[in-house]
Scaffold this motif. Sequence first.
Motif, PDB file in Angstrom:
ATOM      1  N   LEU A 100       0.727  -1.044  -0.007  1.00  0.00           N
ATOM      2  CA  LEU A 100       0.083  -0.152  -0.236  1.00  0.00           C
ATOM      3  C   LEU A 100       0.905   1.230  -0.055  1.00  0.00           C
ATOM      4  N   SER A 101       0.769   2.163  -0.935  1.00  0.00           N
ATOM      5  CA  SER A 101       1.518   3.482  -1.064  1.00  0.00           C
ATOM      6  C   SER A 101       0.441   4.450  -0.586  1.00  0.00           C
ATOM      7  N   ALA A 102       0.949   5.428   0.360  1.00  0.00           N
ATOM      8  CA  ALA A 102       0.275   6.132   0.888  1.00  0.00           C
ATOM      9  C   ALA A 102       0.488   7.901   0.424  1.00  0.00           C
ATOM     10  N   GLY A 103      -0.533   8.549   0.376  1.00  0.00           N
ATOM     11  CA  GLY A 103      -0.401   9.927  -0.082  1.00  0.00           C
ATOM     12  C   GLY A 103      -1.848  10.493  -0.395  1.00  0.00           C
ATOM     13  N   ASP A 104      -1.685  11.545  -0.803  1.00  0.00           N
ATOM     14  CA  ASP A 104      -3.133  12.186  -1.048  1.00  0.00           C
ATOM     15  C   ASP A 104      -3.460  11.774  -2.689  1.00  0.00           C
ATOM     16  N   GLY A 105      -4.835  11.654  -2.745  1.00  0.00           N
ATOM     17  CA  GLY A 105      -5.433  11.277  -3.989  1.00  0.00           C
ATOM     18  C   GLY A 105      -4.702   9.936  -4.459  1.00  0.00           C
ATOM     19  N   SER A 106      -4.520  10.008  -5.747  1.00  0.00           N
ATOM     20  CA  SER A 106      -4.024   8.955  -6.590  1.00  0.00           C
ATOM     21  C   SER A 106      -2.702   8.223  -6.124  1.00  0.00           C
ATOM     22  N   LYS A 107      -1.972   8.966  -5.019  1.00  0.00           N
ATOM     23  CA  LYS A 107      -0.695   8.298  -4.782  1.00  0.00           C
ATOM     24  C   LYS A 107      -1.110   7.364  -3.786  1.00  0.00           C
ATOM     25  N   SER A 108      -2.447   7.077  -3.152  1.00  0.00           N
ATOM     26  CA  SER A 108      -2.756   6.116  -2.294  1.00  0.00           C
ATOM     27  C   SER A 108      -3.414   5.058  -3.342  1.00  0.00           C
ATOM     28  N   ARG A 109      -2.289   3.804  -3.251  1.00  0.00           N
ATOM     29  CA  ARG A 109      -2.694   2.785  -4.355  1.00  0.00           C
ATOM     30  C   ARG A 109      -2.592   1.400  -3.386  1.00  0.00           C
ATOM     31  N   ILE A 110      -2.906   0.457  -3.861  1.00  0.00           N
ATOM     32  CA  ILE A 110      -2.671  -0.945  -3.530  1.00  0.00           C
ATOM     33  C   ILE A 110      -2.424  -1.770  -4.849  1.00  0.00           C
ATOM     34  N   TYR A 111      -1.176  -2.596  -4.523  1.00  0.00           N
ATOM     35  CA  TYR A 111      -0.679  -3.339  -5.570  1.00  0.00           C
ATOM     36  C   TYR A 111      -0.673  -4.742  -5.156  1.00  0.00           C
ATOM     37  N   GLY A 117       7.283 -10.471  -6.543  1.00  0.00           N
ATOM     38  CA  GLY A 117       7.500  -9.229  -7.122  1.00  0.00           C
ATOM     39  C   GLY A 117       8.056  -8.998  -8.881  1.00  0.00           C
ATOM     40  N   ALA A 118       8.039 -10.161  -9.469  1.00  0.00           N
ATOM     41  CA  ALA A 118       8.499  -9.964 -10.698  1.00  0.00           C
ATOM     42  C   ALA A 118       7.497  -8.966 -11.509  1.00  0.00           C
ATOM     43  N   THR A 119       6.344  -9.032 -11.302  1.00  0.00           N
ATOM     44  CA  THR A 119       5.177  -8.245 -11.830  1.00  0.00           C
ATOM     45  C   THR A 119       4.311  -7.765 -10.725  1.00  0.00           C
ATOM     46  N   TRP A 120       3.611  -6.671 -10.862  1.00  0.00           N
ATOM     47  CA  TRP A 120       2.381  -6.284 -10.069  1.00  0.00           C
ATOM     48  C   TRP A 120       1.345  -5.835 -10.620  1.00  0.00           C
ATOM     49  N   ARG A 121       0.070  -5.793  -9.881  1.00  0.00           N
ATOM     50  CA  ARG A 121      -1.406  -5.732 -10.590  1.00  0.00           C
ATOM     51  C   ARG A 121      -1.505  -4.743  -9.639  1.00  0.00           C
ATOM     52  N   LEU A 122      -2.142  -3.500 -10.319  1.00  0.00           N
ATOM     53  CA  LEU A 122      -2.805  -2.693  -9.798  1.00  0.00           C
ATOM     54  C   LEU A 122      -4.184  -2.841  -9.298  1.00  0.00           C
ATOM     55  N   GLN A 123      -4.438  -2.795  -8.046  1.00  0.00           N
ATOM     56  CA  GLN A 123      -5.830  -3.222  -7.612  1.00  0.00           C
ATOM     57  C   GLN A 123      -6.756  -2.133  -7.134  1.00  0.00           C
ATOM     58  N   PHE A 124      -6.106  -1.140  -6.802  1.00  0.00           N
ATOM     59  CA  PHE A 124      -6.951   0.096  -6.244  1.00  0.00           C
ATOM     60  C   PHE A 124      -6.018   1.241  -6.292  1.00  0.00           C
ATOM     61  N   ILE A 125      -6.616   2.406  -6.847  1.00  0.00           N
ATOM     62  CA  ILE A 125      -6.328   3.784  -6.863  1.00  0.00           C
ATOM     63  C   ILE A 125      -6.931   4.622  -6.461  1.00  0.00           C
ATOM     64  N   THR A 140      -7.509 -13.550   5.782  1.00  0.00           N
ATOM     65  CA  THR A 140      -7.459 -14.775   4.952  1.00  0.00           C
ATOM     66  C   THR A 140      -6.676 -14.314   3.792  1.00  0.00           C
ATOM     67  N   THR A 141      -6.315 -15.311   2.832  1.00  0.00           N
ATOM     68  CA  THR A 141      -5.752 -15.128   1.448  1.00  0.00           C
ATOM     69  C   THR A 141      -6.851 -14.270   0.636  1.00  0.00           C
ATOM     70  N   LEU A 142      -7.935 -14.259   0.860  1.00  0.00           N
ATOM     71  CA  LEU A 142      -9.186 -13.538   0.417  1.00  0.00           C
ATOM     72  C   LEU A 142      -9.698 -12.337   0.813  1.00  0.00           C
ATOM     73  N   GLN A 143      -9.821 -12.261   2.107  1.00  0.00           N
ATOM     74  CA  GLN A 143     -10.612 -11.250   2.838  1.00  0.00           C
ATOM     75  C   GLN A 143      -9.413 -10.136   3.406  1.00  0.00           C
ATOM     76  N   GLY A 144      -9.934  -9.081   3.174  1.00  0.00           N
ATOM     77  CA  GLY A 144      -8.711  -7.860   3.517  1.00  0.00           C
ATOM     78  C   GLY A 144      -9.557  -6.735   3.638  1.00  0.00           C
ATOM     79  N   VAL A 145      -8.918  -5.506   4.542  1.00  0.00           N
ATOM     80  CA  VAL A 145      -9.196  -4.387   5.022  1.00  0.00           C
ATOM     81  C   VAL A 145      -8.391  -3.338   4.732  1.00  0.00           C
ATOM     82  N   ALA A 146      -8.635  -2.029   4.196  1.00  0.00           N
ATOM     83  CA  ALA A 146      -7.757  -1.162   4.225  1.00  0.00           C
ATOM     84  C   ALA A 146      -8.511   0.134   4.851  1.00  0.00           C
ATOM     85  N   TYR A 147      -7.734   1.016   5.396  1.00  0.00           N
ATOM     86  CA  TYR A 147      -8.256   2.252   6.033  1.00  0.00           C
ATOM     87  C   TYR A 147      -7.576   3.298   5.669  1.00  0.00           C
TER      88      TYR A 147
END
Length: 352
Positions: A100-111, A117-125, A140-147
């Motif tokens: 998770l990258s932190a920052g205002d607006g689009s700087k907050s992302r989840i990959y 780490g050979a490749t990353w998928r952008l899951q949330f911007i 679990t491997t499926l269920q997660g939370v971000a604040y």
Amino acid sequence: MRIRGKSSAVAIAAVVTAAIAVSAGAQSVPRITEWPTGVTTLLQAVHAVNSEVVWAAGHRGTVLRSRDGGRTWERVETPAGDTLEYRDVHAVSVDTAWILSAGDGSKSRIYRTTDGGATWRLQFINPDPSAFYDCLSFGTTLQGVAYGDASHQRTNLLRTDDAGATWTLLAPAAVPSPLPGEGAFAASGRCVVHGNATTVYVATGAPGARLFRSRDAGRTWAVENTPFTRGTAAGLTGLSFVDGTRGIAVAADINRLRTDVSQAVVGVTTDGGRNWQLRTRPPLPGALAGVTWVPDAGPGVAVAVGFGGAFYSLDEGRSWTTITDQVTTGVDAFGRAVWIGGANGKLWRLDF
């Protein structure tokens, strides 16, 4: 140091080992080892999958992985080069991790990566320029939370049921109404933690040092007031729970990173955060950033980190011993081992 390509191994022998095996009942003073990483950035979050696989994340696009318990580290090439600050990392294997990258607006992302780490998928911007995301955790491997910090008079909590392929912003009715300007401190990656697969906690910082709790894997939330220090830039900074009820928390005045001497900054709970017993703050000034239990080392063993140093306790936070007076932020434990990340690419391992 910026390294192109899929990854680059840093295989250097340990440079500092401080070891005194002194018995303290069933517990002992830990062996402390500092491992070189080959980077010079602040390593803000650490996550241990097991005793061998450990991930770390930090500023200037830095993500590291160790496959030998921290003896050697490889830098993983990350999205967006060195423009993002990765404030949290959660891994479930040697190959699969979220950052998770932190920052205002689009700087907050989840990959997410599933190939080490050979490749990353952008899951949330983050589409909201007023929002700022702080931490994430998976039960679990499926269920997660971000604040994320509150915006537009609403609490921002994301949830996924499909390993992050989709993240849903929870409706206002499912989450606590925010205090004005409420948010968390993206200090250590420990403002969102799981106690077990279905129990999740969020530590809010300014202005109220409140604790959010979910018993249904993040679908709905309740809120508890806490006795920790609070203010315009003060509140909870990090949590650790060994199950759905027994936890430890740290707090800080972030306006005083190196000089904070607030007293209501360490506490423990045995009832899921409804009640807290305040403990002694560590001996050096500085804002505390994170904390972890070390349950396999004994029921009272914990490690706290912050901008004034890192510390361990053998008695549930009643007393603390200094590990280092250098800036430390990321911390995580597995078994009897603890990994600590800090400024200038420093990483320590403690073995109790």
